[in-house]
Design a protein around this motif. Structure first.
Motif, PDB file in Angstrom:
ATOM      1  N   THR A 167      54.286 -77.074  45.911  1.00 38.99           N
ATOM      2  CA  THR A 167      55.647 -76.644  45.592  1.00 38.99           C
ATOM      3  C   THR A 167      55.634 -75.986  44.212  1.00 38.99           C
ATOM      4  O   THR A 167      55.092 -76.535  43.257  1.00 38.99           O
ATOM      5  N   GLU A 168      56.233 -74.826  44.130  1.00 42.77           N
ATOM      6  CA  GLU A 168      56.270 -74.065  42.883  1.00 42.77           C
ATOM      7  C   GLU A 168      57.709 -73.716  42.519  1.00 42.77           C
ATOM      8  O   GLU A 168      58.542 -73.486  43.397  1.00 42.77           O
ATOM      9  N   LEU A 169      57.948 -73.626  41.242  1.00 41.74           N
ATOM     10  CA  LEU A 169      59.188 -73.061  40.734  1.00 41.74           C
ATOM     11  C   LEU A 169      58.801 -72.121  39.603  1.00 41.74           C
ATOM     12  O   LEU A 169      58.166 -72.538  38.631  1.00 41.74           O
ATOM     13  N   GLN A 170      59.188 -70.864  39.746  1.00 45.47           N
ATOM     14  CA  GLN A 170      58.767 -69.855  38.780  1.00 45.47           C
ATOM     15  C   GLN A 170      59.957 -69.028  38.310  1.00 45.47           C
ATOM     16  O   GLN A 170      60.797 -68.606  39.103  1.00 45.47           O
TER      17      GLN A 170
ATOM     18  N   ASP B 205      44.605 -84.150  35.058  1.00 46.42           N
ATOM     19  CA  ASP B 205      44.182 -84.835  36.279  1.00 46.42           C
ATOM     20  C   ASP B 205      45.327 -85.703  36.784  1.00 46.42           C
ATOM     21  O   ASP B 205      46.058 -86.291  36.013  1.00 46.42           O
ATOM     22  N   GLY B 206      45.440 -85.788  38.110  1.00 53.91           N
ATOM     23  CA  GLY B 206      46.520 -86.598  38.659  1.00 53.91           C
ATOM     24  C   GLY B 206      46.164 -87.204  39.990  1.00 53.91           C
ATOM     25  O   GLY B 206      46.911 -87.090  40.954  1.00 53.91           O
ATOM     26  N   ASP B 207      44.972 -87.809  40.100  1.00 57.11           N
ATOM     27  CA  ASP B 207      44.536 -88.379  41.364  1.00 57.11           C
ATOM     28  C   ASP B 207      45.123 -89.771  41.578  1.00 57.11           C
ATOM     29  O   ASP B 207      45.359 -90.505  40.635  1.00 57.11           O
ATOM     30  N   ARG B 208      45.337 -90.113  42.820  1.00 51.78           N
ATOM     31  CA  ARG B 208      45.745 -91.470  43.167  1.00 51.78           C
ATOM     32  C   ARG B 208      45.219 -91.766  44.569  1.00 51.78           C
ATOM     33  O   ARG B 208      44.925 -90.838  45.328  1.00 51.78           O
ATOM     34  N   PRO B 209      45.084 -93.005  44.957  1.00 53.31           N
ATOM     35  CA  PRO B 209      44.491 -93.334  46.256  1.00 53.31           C
ATOM     36  C   PRO B 209      45.267 -92.726  47.415  1.00 53.31           C
ATOM     37  O   PRO B 209      46.490 -92.613  47.389  1.00 53.31           O
TER      38      PRO B 209
ATOM     39  N   ALA C 230      48.614 -83.498  42.119  1.00 52.24           N
ATOM     40  CA  ALA C 230      48.247 -82.744  40.931  1.00 52.24           C
ATOM     41  C   ALA C 230      49.420 -81.865  40.533  1.00 52.24           C
ATOM     42  O   ALA C 230      50.201 -81.434  41.381  1.00 52.24           O
ATOM     43  N   TRP C 231      49.523 -81.618  39.242  1.00 55.80           N
ATOM     44  CA  TRP C 231      50.590 -80.744  38.783  1.00 55.80           C
ATOM     45  C   TRP C 231      50.040 -79.828  37.699  1.00 55.80           C
ATOM     46  O   TRP C 231      49.030 -80.116  37.069  1.00 55.80           O
TER      47      TRP C 231
ATOM     48  N   PHE D 152      50.650 -82.016  46.702  1.00 52.21           N
ATOM     49  CA  PHE D 152      50.546 -83.321  47.356  1.00 52.21           C
ATOM     50  C   PHE D 152      49.623 -83.148  48.555  1.00 52.21           C
ATOM     51  O   PHE D 152      49.805 -82.224  49.353  1.00 52.21           O
ATOM     52  N   SER D 153      48.632 -84.034  48.701  1.00 50.14           N
ATOM     53  CA  SER D 153      47.723 -83.915  49.820  1.00 50.14           C
ATOM     54  C   SER D 153      47.395 -85.291  50.365  1.00 50.14           C
ATOM     55  O   SER D 153      47.533 -86.316  49.698  1.00 50.14           O
TER      56      SER D 153
END
Length: 382
Positions: free
Chosen positions: A34-37, A336-340, A345-346, A374-375
């Motif tokens: 998701t992007e906002l520009q 970095d923004g990893d989680r289980p 990521a942002w 988000f994956s």
């Protein structure tokens, strides 16, 4: 080139291809970006080109791998599908949803085959150049949203990993060329353009090489990489405007050479990217084009500093040659923004961009962008 610069799309690694390669069958995998520009043209010549645009982009990439050899993939994008006129303000205007890619892929050893709707392989800048606006001019000669087949063969030689890709395609004129909510209209033969013909009349061949990683990840993980490309697109039928202006169409033939190089400098990484492309009868018209792009990206911890420049020389048949310019300077912040189970990521980015078109109109633009990814993955039978 219009000075209504792209306000949504940005060059990056092909995330859908990455999902296809990573999914271990049997599994399903997704990534939602998701992007906002926001883009403000704060100075321009003529002054009427000043504008402010705020637009979102949502990309949903989905992959289903029922077996070790078969992948089914799609990319669905929600973004502005009608560009505002130069100098026109726009806030969440002209938003539509469309299927950008929908294909099956079969893997047999070092060879892969894609069938369906996809973006063809050609410009390396368009694929991997980091930043918001760095590829706006280079992406003008992309052949995206095509129907056809692609065959890729991987092999090793001379200390490099190589990938030879051959693609046969035509322009998508099915219902998939339309969009929901704001309808961008269905592509037809009357729209003209290179590759917009009956049958699979166009093709491209590219050869990639990389030292230190696979070819798909070469810009980010490799030490040195290259791409050589050739593309042929049969000219479509003349449009009403072409007939009125007595423009003579011609089959497009395009040649491309690109290279990447990375350097480790203490705690920093410098990535260089260069590309030259020559297009005979650009987009099926009577003019030729020469495009040259250079990019440097310096990574320092979570920050990336980017400088890029593209010049496109339009070789006008029977007239005076013109040129278009795009200079772009950006800063990206990507922690970095990893989680289980679901990787999140942002990224934040800011850019100053200068653009000049063939009519010598110019614009100075400041852009900001926030991206959230988000994956997740589901492995069946686990």
């Amino acid at each position: 080139m219009s000075l209504a610069l792209s306000t949504t799309a940005y060059a990056e690694e092909d995330l859908l291809r990455e999902l296809v390669e990573d999914c271990a069958a049997p599994c399903a995998e997704f990534e939602i970006s998701t992007e906002l520009q926001g883009d403000r043209v704060f100075a321009a010549s003529p002054p009427a080109l000043k504008s402010y645009v705020l637009q979102p982009t949502i990309t949903a990439d989905l992959v289903l791998a029922p077996t070790d050899y078969l992948r089914l993939a799609t990319s669905i994008i929600t973004e502005p599908v009608v560009d505002p006129a130069p100098g026109q303000d726009a806030v969440f205007a002209g938003i539509g949803t469309y299927v950008a890619e929908l294909y099956s892929m079969v893997e047999t050893g070092p060879a892969t085959t894609r069938l369906g709707k996809f973006d063809t392989i050609f410009s390396l800048v368009s694929e991997v150049a980091p930043g918001i606006n760095s590829d706006d001019l280079a992406s003008d000669f992309d052949a995206d949203e095509r129907l056809g087949g692609e065959f890729v063969l991987g092999f090793e030689g001379l200390g490099l990993n190589h990938a030879l890709a051959a693609t046969l395609f035509t322009t998508d004129r099915t219902i998939l060329s339309e969009s929901l909510f704001t309808n961008r209209g269905r592509t037809s033969l009357a729209d003209g353009g290179a590759g917009n013909t009956n049958g699979l009349s166009s093709f491209s061949i590219t050869l990639d090489g990389c030292e230190g990683s696979g070819t798909a990840e070469c810009y980010w993980d490799g030490e040195f990489g290259y791409r050589l490309g050739f593309r042929y697109q049969r000219a479509g039928q003349p449009t009403e405007e072409d007939i009125e202006d007595e423009v003579k169409s011609g089959d497009e033939t395009a040649f491309l050479a690109a290279a990447t190089k990375s350097f480790e400098l203490d705690d920093m990484t410098l990535r260089l990217l260069g590309e030259v492309a020559f297009l005979r009868h650009f987009d099926g018209g009577e003019d030729d084009a020469l495009s040259v792009t250079g990019s440097a990206a310096l990574e320092v911890d979570a920050l990336t500093y980017i400088a890029s420049y593209t010049q496109q020389v339009n070789l006008v048949a029977g007239g005076t040659d013109t040129s278009e310019h795009l200079a772009d300077f950006e800063v990206l912040y990507s922690p970095d923004g990893d989680r289980p189970l679901a990787e999140t990521a942002w990224e934040l980015a800011a850019a100053y961009t200068f653009a000049m078109n063939a009519e010598r109109e110019d614009a100075h633009m400041f852009s900001v962008r926030a991206v959230f990814n988000f994956s997740g993955e589901v492995e069946f039978g686990q």
